[in-house]
Design a protein around this motif. Structure first.
Motif, mmCIF file in Angstrom:
data_model
loop_
_atom_site.group_PDB
_atom_site.id
_atom_site.type_symbol
_atom_site.label_atom_id
_atom_site.label_comp_id
_atom_site.label_asym_id
_atom_site.label_seq_id
_atom_site.Cartn_x
_atom_site.Cartn_y
_atom_site.Cartn_z
ATOM 1 N N THR A 184 12.314 -6.850 -5.893
ATOM 2 C CA THR A 184 11.173 -7.421 -6.309
ATOM 3 C C THR A 184 10.522 -6.491 -7.572
ATOM 4 O O THR A 184 9.567 -6.906 -7.975
ATOM 5 C CB THR A 184 10.194 -7.514 -5.118
ATOM 6 O OG1 THR A 184 10.018 -6.220 -4.501
ATOM 7 C CG2 THR A 184 10.662 -8.360 -4.055
ATOM 8 N N ARG A 212 9.448 -4.959 -16.568
ATOM 9 C CA ARG A 212 8.400 -6.018 -17.142
ATOM 10 C C ARG A 212 8.121 -5.600 -18.809
ATOM 11 O O ARG A 212 8.198 -6.417 -19.592
ATOM 12 C CB ARG A 212 7.376 -6.184 -16.618
ATOM 13 C CG ARG A 212 6.817 -7.637 -16.905
ATOM 14 C CD ARG A 212 5.359 -7.697 -16.355
ATOM 15 N NE ARG A 212 4.932 -9.170 -16.100
ATOM 16 C CZ ARG A 212 3.797 -9.143 -15.916
ATOM 17 N NH1 ARG A 212 3.044 -8.446 -15.449
ATOM 18 N NH2 ARG A 212 3.493 -10.715 -15.852
ATOM 19 N N HIS A 247 -0.218 -14.685 -8.745
ATOM 20 C CA HIS A 247 0.909 -14.747 -8.455
ATOM 21 C C HIS A 247 1.809 -13.534 -9.185
ATOM 22 O O HIS A 247 1.488 -13.542 -10.501
ATOM 23 C CB HIS A 247 1.864 -16.078 -8.890
ATOM 24 C CG HIS A 247 1.058 -17.444 -8.405
ATOM 25 N ND1 HIS A 247 1.461 -17.582 -7.069
ATOM 26 C CD2 HIS A 247 0.134 -18.072 -8.825
ATOM 27 C CE1 HIS A 247 0.577 -18.731 -6.589
ATOM 28 N NE2 HIS A 247 -0.380 -18.975 -8.019
ATOM 29 N N HIS A 248 2.589 -12.672 -8.524
ATOM 30 C CA HIS A 248 3.353 -11.687 -9.298
ATOM 31 C C HIS A 248 4.676 -12.313 -9.662
ATOM 32 O O HIS A 248 5.382 -12.395 -9.110
ATOM 33 C CB HIS A 248 3.550 -10.520 -8.474
ATOM 34 C CG HIS A 248 2.371 -9.765 -8.212
ATOM 35 N ND1 HIS A 248 1.827 -9.593 -6.990
ATOM 36 C CD2 HIS A 248 1.585 -8.829 -9.124
ATOM 37 C CE1 HIS A 248 0.545 -8.801 -7.020
ATOM 38 N NE2 HIS A 248 0.339 -8.445 -8.113
ATOM 39 N N ARG A 249 4.803 -12.487 -11.220
ATOM 40 C CA ARG A 249 6.077 -13.145 -11.575
ATOM 41 C C ARG A 249 6.373 -12.276 -12.850
ATOM 42 O O ARG A 249 5.742 -11.320 -13.517
ATOM 43 C CB ARG A 249 5.841 -14.516 -12.046
ATOM 44 C CG ARG A 249 5.451 -15.505 -10.703
ATOM 45 C CD ARG A 249 5.267 -17.012 -11.230
ATOM 46 N NE ARG A 249 4.946 -17.857 -10.394
ATOM 47 C CZ ARG A 249 4.151 -18.649 -10.317
ATOM 48 N NH1 ARG A 249 3.343 -18.867 -11.143
ATOM 49 N NH2 ARG A 249 4.155 -19.533 -9.190
ATOM 50 N N ARG A 250 7.719 -12.516 -13.147
ATOM 51 C CA ARG A 250 8.200 -11.763 -14.455
ATOM 52 C C ARG A 250 7.508 -12.095 -15.670
ATOM 53 O O ARG A 250 7.219 -11.410 -16.530
ATOM 54 C CB ARG A 250 9.919 -11.905 -14.523
ATOM 55 C CG ARG A 250 10.059 -11.698 -15.858
ATOM 56 C CD ARG A 250 10.263 -10.231 -16.049
ATOM 57 N NE ARG A 250 10.654 -9.818 -17.468
ATOM 58 C CZ ARG A 250 9.913 -9.845 -18.717
ATOM 59 N NH1 ARG A 250 8.933 -10.485 -18.508
ATOM 60 N NH2 ARG A 250 10.577 -9.406 -19.646
ATOM 61 N N SER A 274 3.135 -0.813 -14.114
ATOM 62 C CA SER A 274 3.704 -1.745 -15.353
ATOM 63 C C SER A 274 3.426 -1.360 -16.513
ATOM 64 O O SER A 274 4.499 -1.095 -17.537
ATOM 65 C CB SER A 274 3.387 -3.224 -15.255
ATOM 66 O OG SER A 274 3.902 -4.109 -16.159
ATOM 67 N N TYR A 305 7.539 -3.551 -12.549
ATOM 68 C CA TYR A 305 6.292 -4.338 -12.002
ATOM 69 C C TYR A 305 6.939 -5.028 -10.747
ATOM 70 O O TYR A 305 8.071 -5.528 -10.678
ATOM 71 C CB TYR A 305 6.208 -5.368 -12.948
ATOM 72 C CG TYR A 305 4.877 -6.361 -12.667
ATOM 73 C CD1 TYR A 305 3.497 -5.961 -12.538
ATOM 74 C CD2 TYR A 305 5.401 -7.735 -12.227
ATOM 75 C CE1 TYR A 305 2.527 -7.003 -12.261
ATOM 76 C CE2 TYR A 305 4.223 -8.654 -12.047
ATOM 77 C CZ TYR A 305 3.015 -8.302 -12.154
ATOM 78 O OH TYR A 305 2.003 -9.092 -11.965
ATOM 79 N N THR A 343 7.125 -7.881 -8.219
ATOM 80 C CA THR A 343 6.888 -9.380 -8.113
ATOM 81 C C THR A 343 6.816 -9.719 -6.663
ATOM 82 O O THR A 343 7.128 -9.226 -5.673
ATOM 83 C CB THR A 343 8.004 -9.967 -8.841
ATOM 84 O OG1 THR A 343 9.331 -9.819 -8.266
ATOM 85 C CG2 THR A 343 8.125 -9.475 -10.237
ATOM 86 N N ASP A 344 6.597 -11.113 -6.454
ATOM 87 C CA ASP A 344 6.153 -11.916 -5.183
ATOM 88 C C ASP A 344 7.953 -11.688 -4.621
ATOM 89 O O ASP A 344 8.754 -12.111 -5.470
ATOM 90 C CB ASP A 344 5.753 -12.815 -5.282
ATOM 91 C CG ASP A 344 4.491 -12.989 -5.676
ATOM 92 O OD1 ASP A 344 3.534 -11.886 -5.234
ATOM 93 O OD2 ASP A 344 3.630 -13.647 -6.485
ATOM 94 N N SER A 365 -1.573 -11.500 -8.180
ATOM 95 C CA SER A 365 -1.317 -10.935 -9.343
ATOM 96 C C SER A 365 -2.053 -10.924 -10.735
ATOM 97 O O SER A 365 -2.996 -11.563 -10.303
ATOM 98 C CB SER A 365 0.174 -11.364 -9.938
ATOM 99 O OG SER A 365 -0.008 -12.509 -10.846
#
Length: 292
Positions: free
Chosen positions: A21, A25, A185-188, A270, A276, A278-279, A291
């Motif tokens: 996860t 980033r 939302h934690h995303r790339r 990050s 970073y 992520t979810d 996020s």
């Protein structure tokens, strides 16, 4: 160019943690330019307020002075029956801003100045020093923006992370609702609002700040003689310059609030280290999503 992309990939691969996860980033170039922008804009803001204090009015048009009626913004002080009072005048509407704008300072030592001493560089009135500081960091900002643009084109950051796509437009209503509910939302990839905000700053506000700054400089008249006419005159350029500054301050405040709401440790990690969190994968994640 290829070596820059290879170095970035190698940096991520060699330092990659076992936690799936935690993803790489932000590249070194993105992190370096981010902090250079933050430093440059900080000193430009405070020195710019000192410069503004020398003539705390804004106008629309090519001329200014007592013979014209084109003032849209002014900060000053006036004598009243209760003593000196500070005021801010916006489009003819006057507000009492004593203690902050127009008339400020320690009790018994108040002075007439648009922005208070704690908000300017230097804190005392020194237009020459303020100009030196402002112009130096203006060049730092401009150079950093150019370096970031070249690096982002080479390493794909611009295309991959900032260029809006059709799916981003489709997700915009949902992103607005999620942010309003503080559900992130934690995303790339960046979400749609992030792309719009960062793109607006990097490709609209910062270039406009630089262009209007050049238009206000008398030394640039011979180099770019059309610039003043394009912007509606030096006084209009100054007004646009000030307005862009206010928009950048608003962006900074919202940016910090979003970092705090989304989880400052993850966000700061990050932009400092590049890594970073992520979810977890959707099929195994039952925890709340958060996020920036």
């Amino acid at each position: 160019m290829e070596s820059l992309a290879r170095n970035q990939a190698a940096e991520a691969d060699t330092a990659a943690p076992s936690d799936a996860t935690l993803i790489y980033r932000q590249s070194r170039w993105t992190r370096l330019t981010h902090w250079l922008w933050a430093i440059a804009l900080f000193f430009m803001l405070l020195s710019g307020l000192q410069i503004f204090n020398a003539r705390p009015q804004l106008y629309i048009g090519k001329e200014s002075g007592f013979g014209y009626n084109n003032t849209i913004f002014a900060i000053g002080a006036e004598n009243t029956v209760t003593g000196p009072r500070g005021y801010t005048d916006i489009f003819g509407k006057r507000f009492d801003t004593t203690g902050v704008l127009g008339w400020s300072g320690p009790a018994g030592q108040q002075t007439s100045r648009a922005f208070p001493s704690w908000a300017t560089i230097p804190s005392y009135y020194d237009l020459g020093t303020a100009r030196v500081v402002h112009f130096f960091f203006a060049w730092v900002l401009t150079t950093t923006l150019l370096v970031w643009l070249v690096a982002s084109l080479i390493n794909g950051h611009l295309r991959r992370d900032l260029a809006p796509r059709l799916d981003d437009i489709r997700r915009l209503p949902r992103d607005i609702v999620d942010h309003a509910r503080f559900r992130f939302h934690h995303r790339r990839e960046y979400n749609t609002l992030q792309k719009m905000a960062y793109g607006g700053v990097l490709f609209v506000l910062l270039p406009l700040m630089i262009v209007t700054g050049l238009a206000m400089s008398p030394s640039m008249n011979s180099v770019l003689p059309f610039l003043n006419d394009l912007l509606g005159g030096r006084q209009t350029a100054r007004t646009i310059h000030f307005t862009v500054m206010l928009l950048l301050v608003a962006f900074f405040i919202i940016h910090i609030l979003m970092i705090l709401a989304a989880g400052p440790i993850n966000e700061l990690r990050s932009i400092i280290t590049g890594w970073y969190r992520t979810d977890p994968p959707a099929h195994g994640d039952k925890a709340p999503e958060r996020s920036a």
